[in-house]
Design a protein around this motif. Structure first.
Motif, PDB file in Angstrom:
ATOM      1  N   SER A  50       0.830  -1.212   0.000  1.00 32.11           N
ATOM      2  CA  SER A  50       0.000   0.000   0.000  1.00 32.11           C
ATOM      3  C   SER A  50       0.863   1.261   0.000  1.00 32.11           C
ATOM      4  O   SER A  50       0.504   2.264  -0.625  1.00 32.11           O
ATOM      5  CB  SER A  50      -0.955  -0.007   1.185  1.00 32.11           C
ATOM      6  N   GLY A  51       2.002   1.221   0.674  1.00 33.28           N
ATOM      7  CA  GLY A  51       2.907   2.367   0.660  1.00 33.28           C
ATOM      8  C   GLY A  51       3.488   2.625  -0.718  1.00 33.28           C
ATOM      9  O   GLY A  51       3.578   3.766  -1.168  1.00 33.28           O
ATOM     10  N   LEU A  52       3.874   1.554  -1.408  1.00 32.19           N
ATOM     11  CA  LEU A  52       4.404   1.709  -2.765  1.00 32.19           C
ATOM     12  C   LEU A  52       3.326   2.172  -3.733  1.00 32.19           C
ATOM     13  O   LEU A  52       3.590   2.986  -4.628  1.00 32.19           O
ATOM     14  CB  LEU A  52       5.018   0.389  -3.245  1.00 32.19           C
ATOM     15  N   THR A  53       2.106   1.677  -3.559  1.00 34.46           N
ATOM     16  CA  THR A  53       1.003   2.108  -4.409  1.00 34.46           C
ATOM     17  C   THR A  53       0.708   3.592  -4.211  1.00 34.46           C
ATOM     18  O   THR A  53       0.517   4.341  -5.181  1.00 34.46           O
ATOM     19  CB  THR A  53      -0.253   1.274  -4.124  1.00 34.46           C
ATOM     20  N   ALA A  56       3.480   5.632  -5.823  1.00 31.52           N
ATOM     21  CA  ALA A  56       3.353   5.630  -7.280  1.00 31.52           C
ATOM     22  C   ALA A  56       2.233   6.556  -7.732  1.00 31.52           C
ATOM     23  O   ALA A  56       2.367   7.251  -8.753  1.00 31.52           O
ATOM     24  CB  ALA A  56       3.099   4.215  -7.778  1.00 31.52           C
ATOM     25  N   GLU A  57       1.136   6.598  -6.989  1.00 33.22           N
ATOM     26  CA  GLU A  57       0.040   7.491  -7.343  1.00 33.22           C
ATOM     27  C   GLU A  57       0.451   8.960  -7.196  1.00 33.22           C
ATOM     28  O   GLU A  57       0.094   9.795  -8.021  1.00 33.22           O
ATOM     29  CB  GLU A  57      -1.187   7.193  -6.487  1.00 33.22           C
ATOM     30  N   ILE A  58       1.195   9.268  -6.149  1.00 33.01           N
ATOM     31  CA  ILE A  58       1.656  10.645  -5.943  1.00 33.01           C
ATOM     32  C   ILE A  58       2.603  11.054  -7.059  1.00 33.01           C
ATOM     33  O   ILE A  58       2.491  12.151  -7.624  1.00 33.01           O
ATOM     34  CB  ILE A  58       2.335  10.793  -4.570  1.00 33.01           C
TER      35      ILE A  58
END
Length: 64
Positions: A50-53, A56-58
């Motif tokens: 969830s942190g990587l997702t 990536a969205e930011i």
């Protein structure tokens, strides 16, 4: 569970040492690969995902 956490900690320490030395060799890459596989099987994997997702969205929302 205790064994996999110990292996994860050992591989994390080895990966940090290898990265600080500045030269990433094939053996170092294998240690990092094993670290990834062990992290994927721990209970922290959903948090990492969830942190990587979110990161990536930011990054994808940034406009130059």
């Amino acid at each position: 569970m205790a064994i996999s956490i110990s292996v994860v900690l050992l591989l994390t320490v080895l990966a940090v040492i290898f990265l600080r030395n500045g030269g990433l060799k094939v053996s170092h890459a294998l240690v990092c690969l094993l670290l990834g596989f062990y992290l994927a099987s721990t209970s922290i994997a959903p948090t990492i995902h969830s942190g990587l997702t979110a990161t990536a969205e930011i990054v994808s929302s940034l406009r130059p």
